[in-house]
Design a protein around this motif. Structure first.
Motif: not given
Length: 283
Positions: A82-106
């Motif tokens: 859903r996050g990707i779909d929302i970002a892609r729906s904004v404007r066709k000429d924009l690149l879409v980057a998938q954001d990935i952060g740390p797992i949150g546990r060592f």
């Protein structure tokens, strides 16, 4: 692989959490869950950044890993898609980057997550991004070089450009003691399109960090500083670098040779708009 023109810079968007807090009026919220609960709000924020002049929007998926989403009561796959779909729906000429952060546990031996578990957690996120057709992966705000190495190993299995970014203090090390040089040595073992720094510091200290990066690697460099240092004012976080000053620091980094810029905590569409206006005048 993304190609960077010698005379052009990619402008990413700014913070998502800052904007969610602004609209929701609360700080203790995981923005990723709003991909399911309030998709129109996330689209509105992406649209504001698009209208400010960014070249790429970053999906609202920073914490969308299996473990964190399970704790929130959500299916991580649905949240990412859903996050990707929302970002892609904004404007066709924009690149879409998938954001990935740390797992949150060592990760072992520092914590309870095995290296094999960590690899699968990153791999399954990246696999969804690949299947959904994102333009590149942004692995950011990393503080453990061993975790970054695992994330990049997972990304190596896919033919998709990867931007790798760690978070450093003003001295140029993570809170675990890893340095810019440790990061460069690690990313150069992998198929990485861009290497950089984000979060933790404001733009003033970020200038010195990117200088070290530029002097250490030939990989294109990214800079995504915070809007300075936050302070609590009547329950609200207020950052100490305004839009004009922030954009001037970004231009300084561009002039040094940085190829990808954007904003992290505290930045809003007005910060990105100032960067775009000043950069277009420069160009």
């Amino acid at each position: 692989m993304l190609q960077f023109k010698k005379d052009r810079v990619m402008i990413l968007d700014g913070a998502m959490g800052t904007m969610v807090q602004k609209y929701k009026g609360i700080r203790n919220i995981i923005p990723d869950t709003l991909n399911v609960l309030e998709a129109e709000l996330i689209k509105k924020i992406h649209n504001e950044y698009a209208n400010a002049g960014c070249d790429a929007v970053v999906t609202n998926t920073f914490r969308s890993n299996r473990l964190t989403m399970y704790e929130c009561g959500f299916d991580f796959k649905e949240v990412i898609k859903r996050g990707i779909d929302i970002a892609r729906s904004v404007r066709k000429d924009l690149l879409v980057a998938q954001d990935i952060g740390p797992i949150g546990r060592f990760i072992e031996p520092k914590g309870p997550i095995s290296k094999g578990q960590a690899f699968e957690i990153y791999r399954e996120q990246i696999e969804i991004g690949k299947e959904e057709g994102v333009d590149f992966i942004l692995i950011e705000t990393m503080y453990d070089i061993e975790e970054l190495d695992i994330a990049l190993k997972a990304a190596d299995d896919f033919s998709i450009p990867v931007f790798a970014s760690m978070t450093f203090n003003k001295e140029g090390s993570t809170f675990l003691g890893y340095t810019v040089y440790d990061m460069v040595k690690t990313v150069e073992k992998h198929r990485v399109a861009v290497v950089g720094a984000n979060c933790s510091t404001g733009p003033t200290d970020m200038v010195n960090i990117v200088k070290k990066l530029l002097n250490t690697t030939n990989i294109p460099v990214l800079a995504k500083p915070n809007a300075g240092i936050p302070r609590d004012v009547e329950g609200n976080l207020v950052y100490d670098v305004n839009e004009d000053d922030f954009a001037e620091y970004i231009l300084t980094m561009i002039n040094l040779g940085v190829k990808v810029v954007g904003g992290c905590c505290g930045t809003t569409p007005s910060y990105i708009r100032k960067i775009r206006v000043k950069y277009d005048v420069l160009g």
